[in-house]
Design a protein around this motif. Structure first.
Motif, short mmCIF file in Angstrom:
data_model
loop_
_atom_site.label_atom_id
_atom_site.label_comp_id
_atom_site.label_asym_id
_atom_site.label_seq_id
_atom_site.Cartn_x
_atom_site.Cartn_y
_atom_site.Cartn_z
N LEU A 293 65.04 54.70 19.82
CA LEU A 293 65.85 54.95 18.64
C LEU A 293 65.85 56.43 18.25
O LEU A 293 66.87 56.97 17.85
CB LEU A 293 65.38 54.09 17.46
N PHE A 294 64.69 57.07 18.38
CA PHE A 294 64.62 58.49 18.06
C PHE A 294 65.54 59.30 18.97
O PHE A 294 66.24 60.20 18.51
CB PHE A 294 63.18 59.01 18.19
N ILE A 295 65.54 58.98 20.25
CA ILE A 295 66.44 59.69 21.18
C ILE A 295 67.89 59.46 20.79
O ILE A 295 68.70 60.39 20.77
CB ILE A 295 66.17 59.25 22.63
N TYR A 296 68.22 58.23 20.44
CA TYR A 296 69.59 57.91 20.05
C TYR A 296 70.01 58.64 18.77
O TYR A 296 71.11 59.17 18.68
CB TYR A 296 69.75 56.40 19.89
N LEU A 297 69.13 58.66 17.78
CA LEU A 297 69.49 59.23 16.48
C LEU A 297 69.43 60.75 16.45
O LEU A 297 70.20 61.38 15.73
CB LEU A 297 68.58 58.66 15.39
N ASN B 278 69.63 67.32 17.94
CA ASN B 278 68.58 68.23 17.46
C ASN B 278 67.21 67.78 17.96
O ASN B 278 66.25 67.75 17.21
CB ASN B 278 68.57 68.27 15.93
N TYR B 279 67.12 67.42 19.23
CA TYR B 279 65.90 66.85 19.77
C TYR B 279 64.72 67.81 19.66
O TYR B 279 64.83 69.00 19.94
CB TYR B 279 66.09 66.44 21.23
N ASN B 280 63.58 67.26 19.23
CA ASN B 280 62.33 68.01 19.14
C ASN B 280 61.22 67.10 19.66
O ASN B 280 60.98 66.02 19.12
CB ASN B 280 62.06 68.41 17.68
N PHE B 281 60.52 67.56 20.70
CA PHE B 281 59.50 66.74 21.35
C PHE B 281 58.38 66.35 20.39
O PHE B 281 57.93 65.20 20.38
CB PHE B 281 58.93 67.50 22.56
N ILE B 282 57.91 67.29 19.57
CA ILE B 282 56.82 67.02 18.63
C ILE B 282 57.24 65.95 17.63
O ILE B 282 56.48 65.01 17.35
CB ILE B 282 56.37 68.31 17.91
N ASN B 283 58.43 66.06 17.08
CA ASN B 283 58.92 65.04 16.15
C ASN B 283 59.07 63.69 16.83
O ASN B 283 58.81 62.64 16.21
CB ASN B 283 60.26 65.46 15.54
#
Length: 106
Positions: A65-69, A73-78
């Motif tokens: 879900l994180f990847i989808y949402l 603005n992808y951030n690996f730490i988040n």
């Protein structure tokens, strides 16, 4: 950052889906037993995230879900924080659910 609002909903869904609804006489008990008989021995890697383990289920939902949402603005730490926080909250809900059931039996 708005993504973090989904964490409690994912945790609640996973505990309800994997534990509460799979108990005796509940709505997904037959599905749970069928998946367990078909997948648990050979395909445990598939059985656990589908319905066998609330933490595994929540972790997979949170991860994807994180990847989808947040794909723009992808951030690996988040991403790691979102997934681990969801698993941690799911674990807390599982402990809470166990304590409630033990108190009802006493």
């Amino acid at each position: 950052m708005l993504t973090y609002i989904y964490i409690p909903f994912i945790a609640i869904f996973s505990v309800v889906w994997c534990w509460i609804l799979t108990e005796d006489s509940m709505i997904t008990e037959r599905l749970y037993l069928w998946l367990k008989s078909k997948l648990e021995d050979k395909y445990n890697w598939l059985y656990l995230p589908l319905i066998g383990c609330p933490k595994c289920n929540a972790g997979q939902i949170a991860f994807w879900l994180f990847i989808y949402l947040d794909y723009e603005n992808y951030n690996f730490i988040n991403h790691i924080l979102f997934t681990t926080t969801t698993i941690f909250l799911t674990t807390l809900l599982m402990k809470f659910y166990i304590n409630i059931n033990q108190n009802e039996r006493d």
